[in-house]
Write a protein that holds these residues in place. Structure first.
Motif, PDB file in Angstrom:
ATOM      1  N   UNK A   4      61.468 130.604   0.694  1.00  0.00           N
ATOM      2  CA  UNK A   4      60.332 129.695   0.205  1.00  0.00           C
ATOM      3  C   UNK A   4      59.046 130.464  -0.063  1.00  0.00           C
ATOM      4  N   UNK A   5      58.899 131.261   1.030  1.00  0.00           N
ATOM      5  CA  UNK A   5      57.320 131.499   0.898  1.00  0.00           C
ATOM      6  C   UNK A   5      57.154 132.663  -0.222  1.00  0.00           C
ATOM      7  N   UNK A   6      58.316 133.243  -0.786  1.00  0.00           N
ATOM      8  CA  UNK A   6      58.353 134.128  -1.794  1.00  0.00           C
ATOM      9  C   UNK A   6      58.341 133.367  -2.962  1.00  0.00           C
ATOM     10  N   UNK A   7      59.173 132.301  -2.989  1.00  0.00           N
ATOM     11  CA  UNK A   7      59.096 131.529  -4.322  1.00  0.00           C
ATOM     12  C   UNK A   7      57.578 130.861  -4.500  1.00  0.00           C
ATOM     13  N   UNK A   8      56.975 130.354  -3.328  1.00  0.00           N
ATOM     14  CA  UNK A   8      55.721 129.868  -3.566  1.00  0.00           C
ATOM     15  C   UNK A   8      54.910 130.814  -3.888  1.00  0.00           C
ATOM     16  N   UNK A   9      54.832 132.133  -3.644  1.00  0.00           N
ATOM     17  CA  UNK A   9      53.868 133.139  -4.131  1.00  0.00           C
ATOM     18  C   UNK A   9      54.001 133.350  -5.525  1.00  0.00           C
ATOM     19  N   UNK A  10      55.454 133.457  -6.180  1.00  0.00           N
ATOM     20  CA  UNK A  10      55.794 133.400  -7.285  1.00  0.00           C
ATOM     21  C   UNK A  10      55.229 132.408  -8.309  1.00  0.00           C
ATOM     22  N   UNK A  11      55.363 131.072  -7.657  1.00  0.00           N
ATOM     23  CA  UNK A  11      54.988 129.840  -8.618  1.00  0.00           C
ATOM     24  C   UNK A  11      53.377 129.945  -8.647  1.00  0.00           C
ATOM     25  N   UNK A  12      52.349 130.346  -7.666  1.00  0.00           N
ATOM     26  CA  UNK A  12      51.347 130.532  -7.643  1.00  0.00           C
ATOM     27  C   UNK A  12      50.611 131.510  -8.652  1.00  0.00           C
ATOM     28  N   UNK A  66      58.991 126.331  -7.973  1.00  0.00           N
ATOM     29  CA  UNK A  66      58.769 127.452  -6.933  1.00  0.00           C
ATOM     30  C   UNK A  66      57.695 126.718  -5.924  1.00  0.00           C
ATOM     31  N   UNK A  67      56.552 126.364  -6.345  1.00  0.00           N
ATOM     32  CA  UNK A  67      55.781 126.032  -5.455  1.00  0.00           C
ATOM     33  C   UNK A  67      55.993 124.921  -4.567  1.00  0.00           C
ATOM     34  N   UNK A  68      57.019 124.138  -4.483  1.00  0.00           N
ATOM     35  CA  UNK A  68      57.320 122.949  -3.803  1.00  0.00           C
ATOM     36  C   UNK A  68      58.674 123.432  -2.824  1.00  0.00           C
ATOM     37  N   UNK A  69      59.045 124.618  -3.167  1.00  0.00           N
ATOM     38  CA  UNK A  69      59.848 125.086  -2.364  1.00  0.00           C
ATOM     39  C   UNK A  69      59.828 125.387  -0.826  1.00  0.00           C
ATOM     40  N   UNK A 169      55.127 140.119 -17.787  1.00  0.00           N
ATOM     41  CA  UNK A 169      55.134 139.718 -16.265  1.00  0.00           C
ATOM     42  C   UNK A 169      55.882 138.685 -15.961  1.00  0.00           C
ATOM     43  N   UNK A 170      55.825 137.578 -16.645  1.00  0.00           N
ATOM     44  CA  UNK A 170      56.663 136.346 -16.207  1.00  0.00           C
ATOM     45  C   UNK A 170      57.904 136.598 -16.327  1.00  0.00           C
ATOM     46  N   UNK A 171      58.658 137.330 -17.149  1.00  0.00           N
ATOM     47  CA  UNK A 171      60.095 137.867 -16.979  1.00  0.00           C
ATOM     48  C   UNK A 171      60.282 138.334 -15.749  1.00  0.00           C
ATOM     49  N   UNK A 172      59.484 139.399 -15.291  1.00  0.00           N
ATOM     50  CA  UNK A 172      59.783 140.023 -14.120  1.00  0.00           C
ATOM     51  C   UNK A 172      59.725 139.156 -12.885  1.00  0.00           C
ATOM     52  N   UNK A 173      58.647 138.159 -12.986  1.00  0.00           N
ATOM     53  CA  UNK A 173      58.650 137.268 -11.737  1.00  0.00           C
ATOM     54  C   UNK A 173      59.674 136.332 -11.715  1.00  0.00           C
ATOM     55  N   UNK A 174      60.243 135.855 -12.969  1.00  0.00           N
ATOM     56  CA  UNK A 174      61.276 134.833 -12.945  1.00  0.00           C
ATOM     57  C   UNK A 174      62.691 135.591 -12.534  1.00  0.00           C
ATOM     58  N   UNK A 175      62.684 136.689 -13.147  1.00  0.00           N
ATOM     59  CA  UNK A 175      63.948 137.479 -12.703  1.00  0.00           C
ATOM     60  C   UNK A 175      63.985 137.764 -10.927  1.00  0.00           C
ATOM     61  N   UNK A 176      62.714 138.120 -10.432  1.00  0.00           N
ATOM     62  CA  UNK A 176      62.735 138.202  -8.987  1.00  0.00           C
ATOM     63  C   UNK A 176      63.240 136.864  -8.153  1.00  0.00           C
ATOM     64  N   UNK A 177      62.616 135.864  -8.767  1.00  0.00           N
ATOM     65  CA  UNK A 177      63.094 134.488  -8.302  1.00  0.00           C
ATOM     66  C   UNK A 177      64.687 134.119  -8.467  1.00  0.00           C
ATOM     67  N   UNK A 178      65.286 134.676  -9.485  1.00  0.00           N
ATOM     68  CA  UNK A 178      66.580 134.507  -9.455  1.00  0.00           C
ATOM     69  C   UNK A 178      67.351 135.144  -8.378  1.00  0.00           C
ATOM     70  N   UNK A 179      66.906 136.268  -8.266  1.00  0.00           N
ATOM     71  CA  UNK A 179      67.381 136.980  -6.982  1.00  0.00           C
ATOM     72  C   UNK A 179      67.119 136.332  -5.613  1.00  0.00           C
ATOM     73  N   UNK A 180      66.133 135.796  -5.511  1.00  0.00           N
ATOM     74  CA  UNK A 180      65.184 135.169  -4.340  1.00  0.00           C
ATOM     75  C   UNK A 180      66.001 133.920  -4.174  1.00  0.00           C
ATOM     76  N   UNK A 181      66.225 133.230  -5.479  1.00  0.00           N
ATOM     77  CA  UNK A 181      66.952 131.990  -5.165  1.00  0.00           C
ATOM     78  C   UNK A 181      68.405 132.043  -4.645  1.00  0.00           C
TER      79      UNK A 181
END
Length: 202
Positions: A4-12, A66-69, A169-181
């Motif tokens: 959740x913290x990782x997702x919040x960081x990505x959302x920010x 992501x911010x709300x997770x 950059x957005x593609x990389x961050x979203x790919x990270x969130x796919x793995x994180x999610x």
């Protein structure tokens, strides 16, 4: 780091990138920083709204999710308190895929436009695309083929380059969130996964 913290960081991080992408696309409607008399003379890729839709609007929704997770308090189900959080993380994965596709759209449009070059008034008094296969990128002398709008070549090149970088950059961050999610979906909270020292929920 908790999922959740990782997702919040990505959302920010995605929020300001989405704003940059949106503004860059808006500025492309004013080649050389000036209002053009005929919108038909704008480069076609400007009208594809890569930065406005792809890197902008389609990125805002994943970012907000992501911010709300981190503070998500979804109710449990079937006696499992972590069920709601697992579902929330799974939902974030879907939004991450949407964000990735939006960023990819903006990235591709920007790459095509950079290679194609801007539409401008050429020496034969017609509006056309005077460059071929990115030849102007390595030979700045060719920029003189564009007579109007003034400074349209560096203007388009700079803004589409910004969109290219932002989209990447957005593609990389979203790919990270796919793995994180997916990790959050499988593991549930931090205690389940053993991350964060088991000191808190997702």
């Amino acid at each position: 780091m908790c999922t959740g913290s990782c997702a919040k960081c990505l959302g920010g991080t995605l929020i300001p990138l989405a704003v940059f992408g949106f503004l860059a696309n808006v500025l492309l409607f004013f080649p050389g920083g000036k209002v053009i008399s005929n919108n038909d003379n704008l480069s076609a890729e400007v009208w594809y709204f890569g930065g406005i839709i792809g890197s902008g609007v389609l990125m805002i929704f994943p970012a907000l999710v992501f911010l709300g997770l981190k503070n998500n308090d979804c109710c449990g189900c079937c006696g499992n308190e972590g069920c709601g959080k697992r579902f929330a993380m799974f939902t974030s994965t879907i939004f991450a895929v949407i964000g990735f596709l939006g960023a990819a759209y903006s990235f591709v449009i920007s790459a095509v436009s950079i290679n194609k070059g801007p539409k401008c008034l050429t020496g034969n008094n017609t509006w056309d695309y005077p460059f071929h296969n990115g030849d102007y990128l390595s030979d700045q002398a060719l920029w003189n083929k564009c007579q109007e709008p003034a400074d349209v070549v560096p203007w388009n090149l700079t803004l589409f380059s910004i969109l290219l970088v932002v989209g990447g950059i957005q593609m990389v961050l979203c790919a990270i969130q796919v793995i994180n999610g997916l990790l959050g979906t499988l593991c549930g909270d931090c205690q389940c996964c053993g991350c964060c020292g088991g000191d808190g929920p997702v």
